[in-house]
Design an enzyme around this catalytic site. Structure first.
Site, PDB file in Angstrom:
ATOM      1  N   TYR A  93      92.229 -31.871  36.806  1.00 28.43           N
ATOM      2  CA  TYR A  93      90.588 -32.469  36.850  1.00 28.43           C
ATOM      3  C   TYR A  93      90.377 -32.385  35.441  1.00 28.43           C
ATOM      4  O   TYR A  93      90.620 -31.591  34.547  1.00 28.43           O
ATOM      5  CB  TYR A  93      89.762 -31.229  37.529  1.00 28.43           C
ATOM      6  CG  TYR A  93      88.330 -31.788  37.476  1.00 28.43           C
ATOM      7  CD1 TYR A  93      87.716 -32.702  38.191  1.00 28.43           C
ATOM      8  CD2 TYR A  93      87.418 -30.740  36.621  1.00 28.43           C
ATOM      9  CE1 TYR A  93      86.410 -32.917  38.199  1.00 28.43           C
ATOM     10  CE2 TYR A  93      85.935 -31.150  36.628  1.00 28.43           C
ATOM     11  CZ  TYR A  93      85.611 -32.142  37.423  1.00 28.43           C
ATOM     12  OH  TYR A  93      84.171 -32.545  37.485  1.00 28.43           O
ATOM     13  N   ASP A 138      94.222 -31.569  27.469  1.00 27.15           N
ATOM     14  CA  ASP A 138      92.930 -31.198  28.065  1.00 27.15           C
ATOM     15  C   ASP A 138      92.998 -29.564  28.120  1.00 27.15           C
ATOM     16  O   ASP A 138      93.492 -29.228  29.073  1.00 27.15           O
ATOM     17  CB  ASP A 138      92.547 -31.948  29.571  1.00 27.15           C
ATOM     18  CG  ASP A 138      91.380 -31.340  30.042  1.00 27.15           C
ATOM     19  OD1 ASP A 138      90.525 -30.488  29.231  1.00 27.15           O
ATOM     20  OD2 ASP A 138      90.676 -31.830  30.930  1.00 27.15           O
ATOM     21  N   LYS A 150      83.901 -25.419  27.424  1.00 23.27           N
ATOM     22  CA  LYS A 150      83.934 -23.999  27.889  1.00 23.27           C
ATOM     23  C   LYS A 150      83.468 -22.771  26.729  1.00 23.27           C
ATOM     24  O   LYS A 150      82.658 -22.594  26.004  1.00 23.27           O
ATOM     25  CB  LYS A 150      84.892 -23.527  28.665  1.00 23.27           C
ATOM     26  CG  LYS A 150      84.871 -24.600  30.046  1.00 23.27           C
ATOM     27  CD  LYS A 150      85.795 -24.142  31.083  1.00 23.27           C
ATOM     28  CE  LYS A 150      85.791 -25.227  32.052  1.00 23.27           C
ATOM     29  NZ  LYS A 150      84.945 -25.070  33.297  1.00 23.27           N
TER      30      LYS A 150
HETATM   31  N1  PMP Z   1      88.826 -30.453  32.029  1.00 18.85           N
HETATM   32  C1  PMP Z   1      88.906 -29.378  32.572  1.00 18.85           C
HETATM   33  C2  PMP Z   1      90.678 -28.903  32.356  1.00 18.85           C
HETATM   34  C3  PMP Z   1      88.260 -28.640  33.237  1.00 18.85           C
HETATM   35  O1  PMP Z   1      88.432 -27.316  33.710  1.00 18.85           O
HETATM   36  C4  PMP Z   1      86.716 -28.967  33.330  1.00 18.85           C
HETATM   37  C5  PMP Z   1      85.796 -28.252  34.122  1.00 18.85           C
HETATM   38  N2  PMP Z   1      86.348 -26.986  34.742  1.00 18.85           N
HETATM   39  C6  PMP Z   1      86.474 -30.234  32.727  1.00 18.85           C
HETATM   40  C7  PMP Z   1      87.399 -30.967  32.058  1.00 18.85           C
HETATM   41  C8  PMP Z   1      85.384 -30.855  32.941  1.00 18.85           C
HETATM   42  O2  PMP Z   1      84.274 -29.852  32.058  1.00 18.85           O
HETATM   43  P1  PMP Z   1      82.601 -29.887  32.272  1.00 18.85           P
HETATM   44  O3  PMP Z   1      82.369 -29.437  33.590  1.00 18.85           O
HETATM   45  O4  PMP Z   1      82.133 -29.089  31.196  1.00 18.85           O
HETATM   46  O5  PMP Z   1      82.215 -31.321  32.238  1.00 18.85           O
END
Ligand code: PMP
Length: 427
Positions: free
Chosen positions: A144, A239, A267
């Protein structure tokens, strides 16, 4: 356990907010019951509006590596707020946090702050496309990278939990440029690259996967992925929204031998305030406006409160002992859980890297989305409810990772293992 107040708040929320939640992962759809409305958090614990207390392993889905309401983070936010909440003009704190991140992750020569992980990934991909002059991207099934159109193709996290990994509303055009390979299979990525010569702008990867449950990279996987991507003239985007400053101070890229061209963050670097960032090679980042021609912007990007919270948190983490302390706690937790599983005879296994961990209800080793989906989601749902009843708050989905903070005490870990013993007995 009393849930009357949560139920009442949920009923009113659901009339105005779809599903009563502002992010689908917060709903209890996959596990049943009412989402707990939280009144406050303190250290490793959250308290709901009915007065129930839980040991929290969600930690706002990862940001709160120091636990809830850490005094230094709260103080930094309060002090920043006293000087004004947003200017839409630069502040020194942005460069300070940029420098701290660049020191921790030397692959990040330049960085740009945004407001979420979604924005970070979406912007990094636009930049990779502009830099390479190519349109296709490769992602892994079950990973994701936020909810931008082109990334909601076989996506993990809530999309996977709710059974909509490829969302309606995404145009065929947006989805057509997204090529998908299984996780932990560098040869598969290599063949997709070969089948699309000169067309792939980037490969985006969760170096340690956390959105189909917790899945570690096989030995050599990231290195091979890097080599294949580089050979095809594409960029590698790590990511590290979830793993950055969490699995180690320098993220997953400090634990494995690969060098991303671009990294996405979020995060932990925001200390619980809305922050994302993307950064990497100077020659790539200098294509961004206003130096270059790739447009990317944000009214609240680099927000002073968010920068203050992130800086306070990152400063504390830069002390070498923090990660060793969480590691010891994580080891004790995993050992206890493994023992409880073994005694129960339930088909399940636990794994962990640093303060990120996960549990799958399957006998199969989990290496990718297909093996993650062998997990018994009914068993997870029962376990989740039994843990919640015993004061342990896990993510309400089999397909999410769990987190630890510096605030989790040996007593919290012990209580969690006790709860797991009882919960496994219920299965
Ligand atoms: N990339 C990763 C690996 C994530 O775990 C997340 C959210 N859990 C995101 C992108 C998206 O981040 P956000 O919820 O702050 O938009």
């Amino acid at each position: 356990m009393r849930t009357k107040s949560s139920e009442a708040l949920y009923a009113s929320a659901a009339r105005l907010i779809p599903g009563g939640v502002n992010s689908p992962v917060r709903a209890f759809r996959a596990v049943g019951g009412t989402p707990r409305f939280i009144a406050r958090g303190e250290g490793a614990h959250v308290f709901d509006v009915d007065g129930n207390e839980y040991v929290d392993y969600v930690l706002s889905w990862g940001p709160l590596i120091l636990g809830h309401a850490h005094p230094a983070v709260v103080e930094a936010i309060a002090n920043a707020a006293l000087s004004g909440t947003s200017f839409g003009a630069p502040t020194g704190a942005e460069t300070e946090l940029a420098a701290a991140i660049s020191r921790a992750m030397p692959s990040i020569q330049m960085i740009r702050f945004v407001n979420s992980g979604t924005e970070a990934c979406m912007s990094a991909i636009r930049l990779a496309r502009a830099f390479t002059g190519r349109e296709k991207i490769i992602k892994c099934a079950g990973c994701y990278h936020g909810h931008a159109d082109s990334l909601l193709v076989q996506a993990g996290s809530g999309a996977l939990t709710l059974g909509t990994p490829s969302s309606p509303g995404v145009t065929r055009g947006a989805a057509a440029d997204t090529l998908v390979a299984p996780y932990n299979d560098a040869a598969a990525v290599e063949s997709v690259l070969k089948a699309n010569p000169g067309q792939v702008a980037c490969v985006i990867i969760e170096p340690i996967a956390g959105n189909m449950g917790f899945v570690r990279p096989k030995p050599g996987y990231l290195e091979a992925l890097h080599a294949a991507t580089w050979a095809a003239g594409a960029l590698l985007i790590a990511d590290e929204v979830m793993t950055g400053f969490r699995v180690a101070y320098g993220g997953a890229q400090s634990l494995y031998d690969f060098q991303p061209d671009l990294t996405c963050l979020g995060k932990v670097i925001g200390g619980g305030l809305p922050v994302g960032a993307f950064g990497g090679r100077r020659d790539v980042m200098e294509r961004l406006a206003p130096v270059g021609d790739v447009y990317q912007a944000g009214t609240l990007s680099g927000n002073p409160l968010a920068m203050a919270a992130g800086l306070a948190q990152v400063r504390i983490l830069s002390d070498g002992d923090t990660y060793a302390a969480i590691d010891a706690r994580g080891e004790a937790l995993v050992r206890g859980l493994r023992d409880a599983i073994e005694r129960s005879g339930v088909s399940a296994h636990v794994d962990r890297i640093g303060s990120m961990w996960g549990l799958f209800f399957t006998r199969e080793p989990v290496v990718d989305l297909a093996t993650a989906q062998t997990a018994d989601v009914e068993a997870f749902a029962k376990f989740f409810r039994a843990m919640l009843d015993r004061g342990v708050y896990l993510a309400p989905s089999q397909f999410e990772a769990a987190f630890l903070s510096t605030a989790h005490s040996p007593a919290d870990v012990e209580a969690t293992i006790e709860a797991a013993r009882a919960a496994l007995a219920v299965l």
